[in-house]
Design a protein around this motif. Structure first.
Motif, PDB file in Angstrom:
ATOM      1  N   MET A   6     -59.334  64.900  12.542  1.00 58.84           N
ATOM      2  CA  MET A   6     -58.118  65.697  12.481  1.00 58.84           C
ATOM      3  C   MET A   6     -58.135  66.519  11.201  1.00 58.84           C
ATOM      4  SD  MET A   6     -55.680  62.705  13.980  1.00 58.84           S
ATOM      5  CE  MET A   6     -54.410  63.709  14.701  1.00 58.84           C
ATOM      6  N   LEU A   7     -58.001  67.833  11.333  1.00 54.54           N
ATOM      7  CA  LEU A   7     -58.087  68.750  10.203  1.00 54.54           C
ATOM      8  C   LEU A   7     -56.686  69.069   9.706  1.00 54.54           C
ATOM      9  CD1 LEU A   7     -60.619  69.173  12.158  1.00 54.54           C
ATOM     10  CD2 LEU A   7     -60.919  71.323  10.935  1.00 54.54           C
ATOM     11  N   PHE A   8     -56.500  68.946   8.376  1.00 60.85           N
ATOM     12  CA  PHE A   8     -55.187  69.147   7.768  1.00 60.85           C
ATOM     13  C   PHE A   8     -55.234  70.230   6.701  1.00 60.85           C
ATOM     14  CE2 PHE A   8     -54.919  64.940   9.529  1.00 60.85           C
ATOM     15  CZ  PHE A   8     -53.608  64.848   9.986  1.00 60.85           C
ATOM     16  N   SER A   9     -54.131  70.945   6.580  1.00 64.65           N
ATOM     17  CA  SER A   9     -53.927  71.921   5.519  1.00 64.65           C
ATOM     18  C   SER A   9     -52.569  71.641   4.897  1.00 64.65           C
ATOM     19  CB  SER A   9     -53.973  73.344   6.090  1.00 64.65           C
ATOM     20  OG  SER A   9     -53.682  74.283   5.086  1.00 64.65           O
ATOM     21  N   ASN A  10     -52.548  71.305   3.625  1.00 66.18           N
ATOM     22  CA  ASN A  10     -51.299  70.990   2.931  1.00 66.18           C
ATOM     23  C   ASN A  10     -50.447  69.982   3.704  1.00 66.18           C
ATOM     24  OD1 ASN A  10     -51.746  72.713   0.689  1.00 66.18           O
ATOM     25  ND2 ASN A  10     -51.234  74.464   1.999  1.00 66.18           N
ATOM     26  N   GLY A  11     -51.089  68.959   4.231  1.00 66.12           N
ATOM     27  CA  GLY A  11     -50.371  67.893   4.922  1.00 66.12           C
ATOM     28  C   GLY A  11     -50.000  68.188   6.360  1.00 66.12           C
ATOM     29  N   GLN A  12     -50.367  69.358   6.869  1.00 69.46           N
ATOM     30  CA  GLN A  12     -50.027  69.734   8.240  1.00 69.46           C
ATOM     31  C   GLN A  12     -51.279  69.734   9.113  1.00 69.46           C
ATOM     32  OE1 GLN A  12     -46.758  70.302   9.244  1.00 69.46           O
ATOM     33  NE2 GLN A  12     -46.387  69.560   7.160  1.00 69.46           N
ATOM     34  N   LEU A  13     -51.179  69.129  10.285  1.00 67.94           N
ATOM     35  CA  LEU A  13     -52.289  69.125  11.228  1.00 67.94           C
ATOM     36  C   LEU A  13     -52.513  70.542  11.743  1.00 67.94           C
ATOM     37  CD1 LEU A  13     -54.315  67.435  12.929  1.00 67.94           C
ATOM     38  CD2 LEU A  13     -52.500  67.243  14.652  1.00 67.94           C
ATOM     39  N   VAL A  14     -53.756  71.040  11.603  1.00 71.88           N
ATOM     40  CA  VAL A  14     -54.064  72.400  12.064  1.00 71.88           C
ATOM     41  C   VAL A  14     -55.080  72.425  13.197  1.00 71.88           C
ATOM     42  CG1 VAL A  14     -53.407  73.527   9.897  1.00 71.88           C
ATOM     43  CG2 VAL A  14     -55.773  72.771  10.223  1.00 71.88           C
ATOM     44  N   ASP A  27     -69.789  70.750   9.498  1.00 72.14           N
ATOM     45  CA  ASP A  27     -70.484  71.712   8.642  1.00 72.14           C
ATOM     46  C   ASP A  27     -69.504  72.056   7.520  1.00 72.14           C
ATOM     47  OD1 ASP A  27     -71.675  73.841   7.352  1.00 72.14           O
ATOM     48  OD2 ASP A  27     -72.125  74.951   9.197  1.00 72.14           O
ATOM     49  N   LEU A  28     -69.662  71.387   6.379  1.00 69.44           N
ATOM     50  CA  LEU A  28     -68.708  71.547   5.277  1.00 69.44           C
ATOM     51  C   LEU A  28     -68.659  72.972   4.749  1.00 69.44           C
ATOM     52  CD1 LEU A  28     -69.512  68.211   3.418  1.00 69.44           C
ATOM     53  CD2 LEU A  28     -67.466  68.728   4.762  1.00 69.44           C
ATOM     54  N   THR A  29     -69.748  73.725   4.898  1.00 72.50           N
ATOM     55  CA  THR A  29     -69.771  75.106   4.405  1.00 72.50           C
ATOM     56  C   THR A  29     -68.955  76.045   5.290  1.00 72.50           C
ATOM     57  OG1 THR A  29     -71.800  75.676   5.614  1.00 72.50           O
ATOM     58  CG2 THR A  29     -72.058  74.767   3.390  1.00 72.50           C
ATOM     59  N   SER A  30     -68.657  75.616   6.518  1.00 71.14           N
ATOM     60  CA  SER A  30     -67.920  76.466   7.452  1.00 71.14           C
ATOM     61  C   SER A  30     -66.472  76.048   7.655  1.00 71.14           C
ATOM     62  CB  SER A  30     -68.623  76.474   8.818  1.00 71.14           C
ATOM     63  OG  SER A  30     -69.912  77.003   8.704  1.00 71.14           O
ATOM     64  N   GLN A  53     -58.503  76.881   3.943  1.00 75.48           N
ATOM     65  CA  GLN A  53     -57.168  76.280   3.955  1.00 75.48           C
ATOM     66  C   GLN A  53     -57.199  74.812   4.385  1.00 75.48           C
ATOM     67  OE1 GLN A  53     -58.180  78.722   6.003  1.00 75.48           O
ATOM     68  NE2 GLN A  53     -57.461  78.359   8.095  1.00 75.48           N
ATOM     69  N   VAL A  54     -58.278  74.373   5.048  1.00 77.48           N
ATOM     70  CA  VAL A  54     -58.393  72.976   5.450  1.00 77.48           C
ATOM     71  C   VAL A  54     -58.822  72.169   4.230  1.00 77.48           C
ATOM     72  CG1 VAL A  54     -59.625  71.312   6.894  1.00 77.48           C
ATOM     73  CG2 VAL A  54     -58.904  73.513   7.858  1.00 77.48           C
ATOM     74  N   ASP A  55     -57.944  71.262   3.791  1.00 74.82           N
ATOM     75  CA  ASP A  55     -58.244  70.507   2.574  1.00 74.82           C
ATOM     76  C   ASP A  55     -58.581  69.048   2.840  1.00 74.82           C
ATOM     77  OD1 ASP A  55     -55.659  69.655   3.212  1.00 74.82           O
ATOM     78  OD2 ASP A  55     -54.737  70.676   1.519  1.00 74.82           O
ATOM     79  N   GLN A  56     -58.349  68.563   4.063  1.00 75.65           N
ATOM     80  CA  GLN A  56     -58.676  67.182   4.396  1.00 75.65           C
ATOM     81  C   GLN A  56     -59.070  67.088   5.873  1.00 75.65           C
ATOM     82  OE1 GLN A  56     -56.117  64.008   2.620  1.00 75.65           O
ATOM     83  NE2 GLN A  56     -54.704  65.707   2.288  1.00 75.65           N
ATOM     84  N   ASN A  97     -64.956  72.247  -6.031  1.00 82.28           N
ATOM     85  CA  ASN A  97     -65.825  72.992  -5.118  1.00 82.28           C
ATOM     86  C   ASN A  97     -66.584  72.091  -4.163  1.00 82.28           C
ATOM     87  OD1 ASN A  97     -65.123  75.481  -6.205  1.00 82.28           O
ATOM     88  ND2 ASN A  97     -66.684  75.330  -7.800  1.00 82.28           N
ATOM     89  N   GLY A  98     -66.357  70.769  -4.232  1.00 85.75           N
ATOM     90  CA  GLY A  98     -67.084  69.831  -3.382  1.00 85.75           C
ATOM     91  C   GLY A  98     -66.151  69.026  -2.506  1.00 85.75           C
ATOM     92  N   TRP A  99     -66.671  67.935  -2.016  1.00 82.05           N
ATOM     93  CA  TRP A  99     -65.934  67.061  -1.120  1.00 82.05           C
ATOM     94  C   TRP A  99     -66.105  65.611  -1.564  1.00 82.05           C
ATOM     95  CZ3 TRP A  99     -63.213  68.861   3.182  1.00 82.05           C
ATOM     96  CH2 TRP A  99     -63.396  70.203   3.502  1.00 82.05           C
ATOM     97  N   SER A 100     -65.125  64.769  -1.273  1.00 82.68           N
ATOM     98  CA  SER A 100     -65.256  63.332  -1.486  1.00 82.68           C
ATOM     99  C   SER A 100     -64.805  62.630  -0.214  1.00 82.68           C
ATOM    100  CB  SER A 100     -64.440  62.862  -2.691  1.00 82.68           C
ATOM    101  OG  SER A 100     -63.062  62.908  -2.392  1.00 82.68           O
ATOM    102  N   MET A 101     -65.230  61.388  -0.071  1.00 80.93           N
ATOM    103  CA  MET A 101     -64.826  60.583   1.071  1.00 80.93           C
ATOM    104  C   MET A 101     -64.051  59.380   0.564  1.00 80.93           C
ATOM    105  SD  MET A 101     -67.170  58.540   3.809  1.00 80.93           S
ATOM    106  CE  MET A 101     -66.421  57.475   5.014  1.00 80.93           C
TER     107      MET A 101
END
Length: 192
Positions: free
Chosen positions: A53-61, A99-102, A106-109, A165-169
């Motif tokens: 599930m892709l989220f932007s600022n706490g909202q499911l997108v 694909d983290l580069t794509s 706006q998707v932050d989580q 500029n990266g990602w964490s899990m």
């Protein structure tokens, strides 16, 4: 070398020599072997489903699951529905590629969930895990084992989130109830 994650533990997804670009989230499980006289009836098939599930600022997108195999932007793809599981020994029964580069900026989580579509609880599942793999090298970077079983039909497994500029899990491991991923939103919200 993979990191075995504990509930709430976070790891960086950056790798030496450059940023991680493609990851694969794998889900594996098998039904608990029956004991006593019930063992003559074999194991009961269990249909677990992996979702992202892709989220932007706490909202499911956007959402990727067995019902929708790719995100609108194409950065997240599902490998298809496995109705019975069975590997449980390290192989993936369902796979989601990211694909983290794509992933749109706006998707932050991205939150990964698992749910029992057939309605059995996790007390009837063994050897369930999710793992994160560097899709370029095949190296397993992190593994979260679903432990404790319990009377739940869903689990908020883990999330990847933008950090600079990266990602964490982060391993979440929060139990929930729901036969499809959208029903797990109330359990996801506290972890955003």
């Amino acid at each position: 070398m993979a990191v075995n994650l504990s509930k709430g533990q976070a790891i960086s997804l950056e790798k030496a020599g450059g940023g991680l670009t493609r990851v694969r989230m794998g889900l594996g499980w098998k039904a608990i072997q029956r004991r006593g006289l019930s063992k003559f009836f074999g194991t009961k098939e269990i249909d677990l489903d992996a979702s992202a599930m892709l989220f932007s600022n706490g909202q499911l997108v956007d959402e990727v699951s067995f019902r929708k195999l790719a995100s609108g932007c194409g950065s997240v793809r599902h490998g298809g529905d496995n109705l019975t599981g069975g590997s449980g020994a390290g192989g993936d029964d369902e796979v989601i590629w990211v694909d983290l580069t794509s992933v749109p900026p706006q998707v932050d989580q991205i939150v990964f969930t698992v749910n029992s579509y057939t309605g059995q609880t996790f007390a009837e599942v063994e050897a369930a895990f999710c793992r994160l793999v560097d899709d370029s090298s095949g190296e397993e970077m992190a593994r979260y084992t679903l432990t404790g079983g319990g009377p739940f039909t869903g689990q908020v497994m883990a999330k990847v989130q933008r950090v600079g500029n990266g990602w964490s899990m982060t391993a979440i491991g929060a139990p929930a109830n729901g036969r499809v991923s959208g029903q797990l939103l109330p359990a996801i919200t506290p972890h955003l």
